[in-house]
Design an enzyme around this catalytic site. Structure first.
Site, PDB file in Angstrom:
ATOM      1  N   ASP A  50      76.505  56.882  52.319  1.00 62.06           N
ATOM      2  CA  ASP A  50      77.596  57.160  53.253  1.00 62.06           C
ATOM      3  C   ASP A  50      78.671  58.053  52.643  1.00 62.06           C
ATOM      4  O   ASP A  50      79.536  58.554  53.368  1.00 62.06           O
ATOM      5  CB  ASP A  50      78.233  55.855  53.728  1.00 62.06           C
ATOM      6  CG  ASP A  50      77.339  55.097  54.693  1.00 62.06           C
ATOM      7  OD1 ASP A  50      76.550  55.750  55.405  1.00 62.06           O
ATOM      8  OD2 ASP A  50      77.424  53.854  54.737  1.00 62.06           O
ATOM      9  N   ARG A  54      78.326  41.493  58.485  1.00 58.25           N
ATOM     10  CA  ARG A  54      77.461  40.369  58.100  1.00 58.25           C
ATOM     11  C   ARG A  54      78.220  39.050  58.128  1.00 58.25           C
ATOM     12  O   ARG A  54      77.659  38.004  58.483  1.00 58.25           O
ATOM     13  CB  ARG A  54      76.849  40.640  56.723  1.00 58.25           C
ATOM     14  CG  ARG A  54      75.791  41.759  56.770  1.00 58.25           C
ATOM     15  CD  ARG A  54      75.575  42.404  55.397  1.00 58.25           C
ATOM     16  NE  ARG A  54      74.470  43.363  55.397  1.00 58.25           N
ATOM     17  CZ  ARG A  54      74.565  44.620  55.820  1.00 58.25           C
ATOM     18  NH1 ARG A  54      75.713  45.079  56.304  1.00 58.25           N
ATOM     19  NH2 ARG A  54      73.511  45.425  55.768  1.00 58.25           N
ATOM     20  N   ARG A  57      83.022  60.061  59.243  1.00 60.48           N
ATOM     21  CA  ARG A  57      83.005  60.505  57.845  1.00 60.48           C
ATOM     22  C   ARG A  57      83.113  62.023  57.721  1.00 60.48           C
ATOM     23  O   ARG A  57      83.667  62.521  56.742  1.00 60.48           O
ATOM     24  CB  ARG A  57      81.764  59.960  57.140  1.00 60.48           C
ATOM     25  CG  ARG A  57      81.720  58.433  57.144  1.00 60.48           C
ATOM     26  CD  ARG A  57      80.894  57.848  56.044  1.00 60.48           C
ATOM     27  NE  ARG A  57      80.642  56.433  56.298  1.00 60.48           N
ATOM     28  CZ  ARG A  57      81.520  55.450  56.051  1.00 60.48           C
ATOM     29  NH1 ARG A  57      82.693  55.732  55.521  1.00 60.48           N
ATOM     30  NH2 ARG A  57      81.215  54.193  56.321  1.00 60.48           N
TER      31      ARG A  57
END
Length: 443
Positions: free
Chosen positions: A325, A32, A401
């Site tokens: 996540d 962002r 992950r």
């Protein structure tokens, strides 16, 4: 973007973990920061930016659309923006690699500019659904052509001026919310997103910090986030806190390996992101916050994690958005707890870089852990603190992950665990294995 050749890695138990680590900058905030700096008028400076492959894909895309984005050896990035409405037509397709965040948020930016951009990605990203952003952005006037199933490659033809909308999120997704808000930046009038379930709020915080007219209010329909378009963004100096999703691996590793004490420096503890630490504390984890402070409007602290016996819990489903996540490594923590942990309410895991529910059920099951799979999560019967059997080769499925979570599991296994491919870890945490070596060398 072709995937590099697989690089298997074997993780064996190596005793306690001790030391101090600094995790990479927050991935969500890094994306962002680059995008909004690229739309501001003037020079912004960003410190602590995550220099992983996903964020570098965002940087490359912003350059392709006219922003000047430069990194320096001291880790400081400088961005000279083009101003809202000033994005240029990219000369070629934007390669997003493995980054779903880059794809969905940048599609929002393009949707309200008079340009056309084609988004491509690697094999994993090309399987992920984009319909959730295609629908609202199409309502705003963008003409979007996706591959069958709403997948990449995807062409977005923006409309300027776009049409402001009021949109209720059908699924809790900060990426969809952010895509709509970013499209609203260059849209006349007020664009509103209603989220029945609160998701991470980095976009709202950072948009306000750059000078956008953003309001947030509670209602009986949910949280309403509104943005007034056609504002001028002001350049900023941003310090990116450490990524709580990366810190999660060391929090679990320190909790499950006997004799461990790990300090994780400068961790962002935004309440919309800190659900994993709350869940671990419910399980009995010893996690202390030291030197709490605010950095760029985000709460930050150092975390001191000491080994502690974990007990099974039923993870509250309302925590899911704040740790979506982190479920893979939460499943690993559950494998070492006493009793049967149930973690559900996480349908989103089915459409991440891999189907993380199925991937973790297969991985833990192959390592001798008792697992029951549901559509929205797993039930895991733990060892009561004893090592898991291990001894398996794990399919990471191009998912960073999964690879890191099972590496943590290998630190307290009777037989080594082999990760079939460690290269995906570079998308979010390039120094993960070097940090792991450092923690065990210090013990």
């Amino acid at each position: 973007m072709p995937h590099p050749p697989p690089r298997p890695i074997e993780i064996a138990a190596r005793g306690s973990l001790r030391g101090r680590v600094a995790v990479p900058g927050d991935k969500s905030i890094s994306h962002r920061a680059l995008m909004l700096a690229g739309l501001a008028v003037g020079e912004s400076r960003i410190e602590g930016l995550l220099e992983g492959e996903d964020v570098l894909a965002t940087a490359a895309a912003m350059r392709a659309m006219g922003a000047t984005v430069e990194g320096a050896d001291d880790g400081t990035w400088r961005v000279w923006g083009v101003g809202i409405g000033g994005l240029l037509q990219p000369a070629q397709a934007l390669d997003m690699g493995n980054s779903g965040t880059s794809t969905r948020l940048l599609a929002g930016l393009v949707a309200s500019h008079p340009i056309t951009a084609t988004f491509t990605g690697d094999a994993s990203l090309s399987k992920r659904p984009m319909a959730r952003v295609i629908e609202p952005l199409s309502l705003m006037g963008a003409d979007i052509t996706a591959s069958p199933g709403g997948r990449l490659p995807m062409m977005v033809r923006g409309l300027c001026p776009a049409v402001p909308i009021e949109y209720t999120l059908p699924v809790a997704s900060a990426q969809v919310k952010s895509a709509i808000l970013l499209a609203g930046l260059n849209t006349p009038g007020v664009t509103r997103v209603i989220e029945p379930v609160t998701t991470r709020d980095h976009s709202e915080r950072m948009l306000a910090g750059f000078g956008a007219a953003v309001t947030v209010e509670a209602s009986n329909r949910g949280r309403i986030v509104s943005i007034t378009g056609e504002a001028e963004l002001k350049p900023q100096h941003i310090v990116v806190p450490g990524d709580p999703s990366s810190a999660a691996f060391w929090a679990v590793a320190g909790s499950i390996v006997p004799g461990s004490e790990v300090t994780i420096a400068n961790v962002g503890l935004n309440p919309t992101r800190a659900g994993l630490f709350e869940a671990l504390r419910m399980m009995g984890a010893d996690i202390a916050e030291v030197d709490p402070r605010s950095v760029g409007g985000e709460p930050v602290a150092d975390l001191v994690v000491r080994h502690a016996p974990l007990r099974a819990i039923e993870a509250p489903p309302d925590l899911a958005p704040s740790m979506i996540d982190e479920y893979p490594v939460l499943f690993v923590a559950a494998a070492f707890a006493t009793g049967r942990t149930v973690a559900r309410g996480a349908h989103e895991l089915r459409v991440k870089e891999s189907d993380r529910i199925a991937a973790m059920a297969a991985a833990l099951g192959a390592c001798g852990v008792a697992v029951e799979e549901f559509e929205d999560g797993l039930a895991i019967t733990g060892t009561g603190g004893e090592p898991i059997p291990g001894g398996a080769t794990i399919a990471s499925l191009l998912d960073h992950r999964i690879a890191m979570a099972m590496a943590v599991a290998g630190l307290h296994a009777r037989a080594p665990i082999t990760i079939d491919d460690a290269t995906p870890v570079a998308t979010s945490y390039p120094g993960f294995f070097a940090t792991l070596d450092g923690l065990t060398e210090c013990a």
